[in-house]
Motif scaffolding. Structure first.
Motif, mmCIF file in Angstrom:
data_model
loop_
_atom_site.group_PDB
_atom_site.id
_atom_site.type_symbol
_atom_site.label_atom_id
_atom_site.label_comp_id
_atom_site.label_asym_id
_atom_site.label_seq_id
_atom_site.Cartn_x
_atom_site.Cartn_y
_atom_site.Cartn_z
ATOM 1 N N CYS A 102 -66.254 -39.995 31.216
ATOM 2 C CA CYS A 102 -65.185 -39.111 31.617
ATOM 3 C C CYS A 102 -63.819 -39.884 31.396
ATOM 4 O O CYS A 102 -63.925 -41.134 31.414
ATOM 5 N N CYS A 117 -62.798 -40.822 35.006
ATOM 6 C CA CYS A 117 -63.601 -41.380 35.961
ATOM 7 C C CYS A 117 -64.467 -42.576 35.346
ATOM 8 O O CYS A 117 -64.833 -42.026 34.301
ATOM 9 N N CYS A 152 -68.319 -33.854 34.037
ATOM 10 C CA CYS A 152 -68.025 -34.765 34.731
ATOM 11 C C CYS A 152 -68.583 -34.352 36.293
ATOM 12 O O CYS A 152 -67.829 -33.415 36.919
ATOM 13 N N CYS A 186 -65.265 -35.292 39.028
ATOM 14 C CA CYS A 186 -63.952 -34.739 38.795
ATOM 15 C C CYS A 186 -63.944 -33.386 38.292
ATOM 16 O O CYS A 186 -63.054 -32.566 38.494
HETATM 17 ZN ZN ZN Z 1 -64.174 -37.274 35.941
#
Ligand code: ZN
Ligand code: ADP
Length: 799
Positions: free
Chosen positions: A510, A513, A530, A533
């Motif tokens: 991601c 993240c 992801c 998020c």
């Molecule tokens: Zn993410």
């Protein structure tokens, strides 16, 4: 004599503020009412939390309005809220507001009406008086400070009187359905009308509210037909209180005779109730050992003494069977506070509790704030569940809050679980809590056998990574042959947790993240998600790093496991249950199908570990037991242990014995030895020793400060600054400071994250509270640019 109200304003402000109570509000400005006060140039809502004869400073301003005819928060809840604000380091006004159901605001609204003769005033005062002459009156909650002053004068001359306008159409009815005397047994109509039969069997244990039936897939249309036939009766609990009660009695819901272990636990409850003493009891027993029966009996005893019961469950939505049982026993004596209720319905339940019409509240986390007069019993079912921790905003732990309430009220607290937290067990060992054990399943086959399978051997034999080992496969086949059910459990949704380039070995990550993207298979291809998020990306044709084609999925999630099960047992009826499925239709249809035996093998995530009862389930497989074990969290072993015992407990609940296969690549880990031998005490002992050694709870008290920002360096600098000030100040209170260190999840939603861990003596919360107060006063917790500090007391998740 003047009187001053101490007010918690609904603003990010830690201090309580003083306001003078004007003459015409003296009767109504009581602790626990909501009010409107001036703050700077604006008007803000708040709560009156206390009345004082003097203000701490001179020249305080006037309270503008009182918004409730009587206190919304009883004194014990005001006290609880102020304690939480201090302990969890949250704004008191916001804390108190969070305790109320969202819709409560419109119970009644203060208004001024014209009285007597026309006053000899002009201008704004005249305009206000004219408004008060209209049938709806002058709305008091919208007055500015200057207007409020004019109104106060008009009240003092007798030209206006204050009153309350009641909102109409606010409270929706709470509709329940119950079996009528002439209802046929479900089996009799099952062939002709399967959906009616389904509805009838849902109601077999007792009447249920409409929303609970909806959750079990019983819609309005079927209910309408059943009512028309006279098989089911509909009643409105709010208009005819008691109606559901008579129903349950008419059903003659018999209660089993307690076993001797259950009786022992109940004796302790009774003693404590008679003494009106705070008495925490840890009730340790595997699934099916009769814990719920103890809760229900204890609740009966408490209600019989005229005291209140607070009953917390980790999540109510997924356990309709449990709900049916409670409703059958208590019918309209229990108010269910459930997030699946509409806001209006929830506010209605809250009001019924506050007015004392019902004395028992049942619900998940936020039900811990239920207004209950003279609380006598608190039940926390599955006390080890992390779901009791609120992880956003006011980050409270509902178990701890429940215990505070029990102490405050001199009540019994029952903490039930098959696998209590070692922290609770420690309190039992040191005689602060009482431990009661229910060592056996009631009436059923013995506890599930647990077999640990060493996947490394299997991998070697096959020359590739094993998903379903031979022993597990054999057991599934046995279950299929006996027309029993199997549950394969994999705590990871999607198809595969990584999409990896065959050439350079990079996994797709991601961009916001610090985690890999999960590959989810979709009709006609797939998508990368992801799980932190929610970002979604199409699957690239080539590796973004080296541009080589050929990305392949590595590892398995529930989708892939389901595929493997299908391939291996093509005739078996299979289904999947995880958050992706739940998002689609609430997951109800899958659970009901499995309950009814229409599915042979169910594949699912840990959502399945909770409170379900599947009578024909005899084989449970934990496909990858190592998943949570290597988490960067000091509770990783304990969580894994709890989860394994919980999942294994799903198997073999009635007459058939169950067996659970736990697949691991580290079979020598103490967790696996403990689940295999069933020696919970030894596990707790070892775990406690490790915690003592490392300085973790229950031996130390933790607070975790998370410093985050879009810019990595700024966030790191912020964390370093906080750590420095904390260590300088912390010495005074024996608080140790660890860090700053990058959080295990170093980047989330584009923000970089650093942690500072504060560690203090466990015995006394005051040093930590004092230090944090000091840091706040120094501005060390204030945001700086986009860098923010968030604080988590007694953290449950260390990510
Ligand atoms: Zn993410
Ligand atoms: P737990 O909450 O520990 O999972 P339950 O209270 O649900 O256990 O009990 C499991 C089953 O055993 C339930 O069907 C319950 O009605 C039944 N049961 C509980 N206590 C007794 C008892 N003393 N005698 C007979 N049956 C019991």
């Amino acid at each position: 004599m003047d009187r001053f109200a101490r007010v918690a304003v609904h603003r990010p402000l830690f201090r309580l503020l003083h306001y003078r109570v004007p003459e015409h509000l003296l009767d109504e400005a009581r602790p626990g009412v909501r009010c409107v006060v001036p703050l700077g140039r604006s008007r803000v809502d708040g709560f009156v939390v206390a009345l004082d004869p003097e203000a701490e400073v001179g020249g305080v301003r006037d309270l503008l309005e009182v918004l409730d005819p009587d206190p919304v928060l009883p004194p014990d809840l005001v006290e609880l809220g102020l304690w939480m604000a201090r302990y969890y380091q949250h704004y008191p006004g916001e804390t108190l507001a969070r305790m109320l159901p969202p819709r409560l605001r419109a119970r009644a609204r203060p208004v001024y009406r014209a009285a007597g003769s026309e006053p000899a005033v002009g201008g704004e005062a005249r305009r206000l008086w004219e408004q008060a002459c209209r049938p709806e009156g002058l709305r008091a909650d919208r007055l500015g400070p200057a207007q409020a002053r004019l109104v106060a004068e008009l009240v003092s001359t007798g030209a206006l009187v204050r009153g309350w306008a009641v909102e109409v159409g606010e409270a929706p009815a709470e509709v329940w359905f119950g079996l009528a005397a002439g209802a046929p047994p479900p089996s009799q109509v099952a062939r002709r009308a399967p959906r009616m039969a389904e509805a009838l069997s849902c109601l077999a244990e007792g009447p249920l509210p409409r929303w609970a039936l909806r959750q079990r897939g019983v819609g309005a249309e079927v209910l309408g037909r059943l009512v028309a036939k006279g098989w089911v009766a509909r009643f409105d609990r709010t208009q005819t209180p008691g109606s559901a009660g008579t129903w349950a009695v008419a059903q003659g819901s018999e209660r089993p005779v307690p076993t001797s272990e259950q009786a022992d636990a109940l004796v302790r409850v009774r003693e404590a109730l008679d003494e009106r003493a705070f008495r925490p009891i840890v009730l340790q027993g595997v699934t099916g050992s009769g814990k719920t029966e103890v809760y229900l009996r204890a609740a009966e005893e408490t209600l019989a003494r005229g005291r209140g019961v607070l009953f917390l469950v980790p999540e109510i939505g997924l356990t309709p069977q449990f709900l049916g049982r409670v409703c059958a026993r208590f019918a309209d004596r229990v108010a269910v506070l459930h997030s699946g209720l509409g806001e209006g319905e929830r506010a209605l339940q809250w009001e019924r509790l506050r007015r004392g019409e019902v004395a028992m509240a049942l619900g998940a986390r936020s039900a811990v704030f239920a207004p209950l007069a003279d609380l006598g019993l608190v039940v926390v079912d599955e006390e080890h569940e992390p779901a009791y921790k609120q992880e956003e905003g006011l980050r409270y732990h509902a178990k701890h809050v429940a215990l505070y309430r029990a102490r405050q009220a001199g009540a019994v607290a029952i903490l039930g679980s098959a696998t209590p937290d070692v922290e609770s067990l420690w309190l039992c060992r040191t005689n602060r809590y009482t431990l009661c054990r229910l060592p056996r399943r009631v009436g059923a086959a013995g506890p599930p056998r647990i077999r640990v399978v060493d996947l490394r051997q299997e991998d070697r034999r096959r020359g590739r990574r094993t998903l379903i080992s031979e022993p597990l496969a054999g057991a599934v086949e046995g279950a299929l042959a006996r027309r029993e059910q199997a549950l394969l459990f994999l705590n990871r949704r999607g198809f595969s947790p990584a999409l990896v380039c065959g050439a350079c070995g990079e996994a797709l990550r991601c961009s916001r993240c610090a985690v890999g993207l999960t590959f989810h298979r979709r009709p006609g291809g797939g998508v990368l998600l992801c799980h932190y998020c929610g970002a979604r990306r199409p699957v690239p044709a080539a590796c973004p790093a080296c541009e080589a084609p050929g990305l392949s999925p590595v590892g398995a999630g529930t989708q892939r496991l389901l595929e493997a099960v299908r391939a291996r047992w093509p005739e078996a009826r299979v289904a999947r249950f995880d958050r992706d499925v739940v998002r689609r239709d609430g997951g109800r249809s899958v659970l009901v199908a499995f309950e009814r035996g229409e599915v042979d093998v169910l594949v699912g995530t840990q959502m399945l570990a909770k409170g379900h009862h599947f009578p024909r389930l005899t084989v449970v497989g934990v496909v990858d037991a190592d998943l949570g074990l290597h988490f960067p969290d000091f509770r990783a072993s304990e969580r894994t242990f709890q989860l394994l015992v919980q999942v294994a407990g799903r198997a073999g609940r009635e007459d058939r014995p169950g067996v659970a296969y736990v697949q691991t690549r580290s079979p020598e880990h103490p967790v696996f030895r403990a689940v295999q031998t069933g020696d919970h005490d030894a596990f707790a002992q070892a775990e406690l020793e490790a915690r003592r050694e490392a300085g973790y709870p229950p031996f130390r008290r933790l607070a975790l400060a998370l410093v985050s920002g879009k810019d990595r360096e700024a966030a790191e600098r912020g964390a370093a600054g906080l750590a420095r000030r904390a260590s300088a100040e912390g010495r005074r209170w024996e608080v140790e400071v660890l860090g700053p260190a990058p959080a295990p999840l170093e980047q989330l939603r584009g923000r970089w994250r650093f942690q500072v861990l504060l560690r203090a003596p466990a015995s006394d919360p005051r040093p930590l509270t004092a230090l944090l107060g000091r840091l706040r006063a120094l501005g060390a917790m204030d945001p700086l640019g986009d860098v923010r500090v968030s604080l988590d007391m007694d953290p449950v998740s260390m990510l």
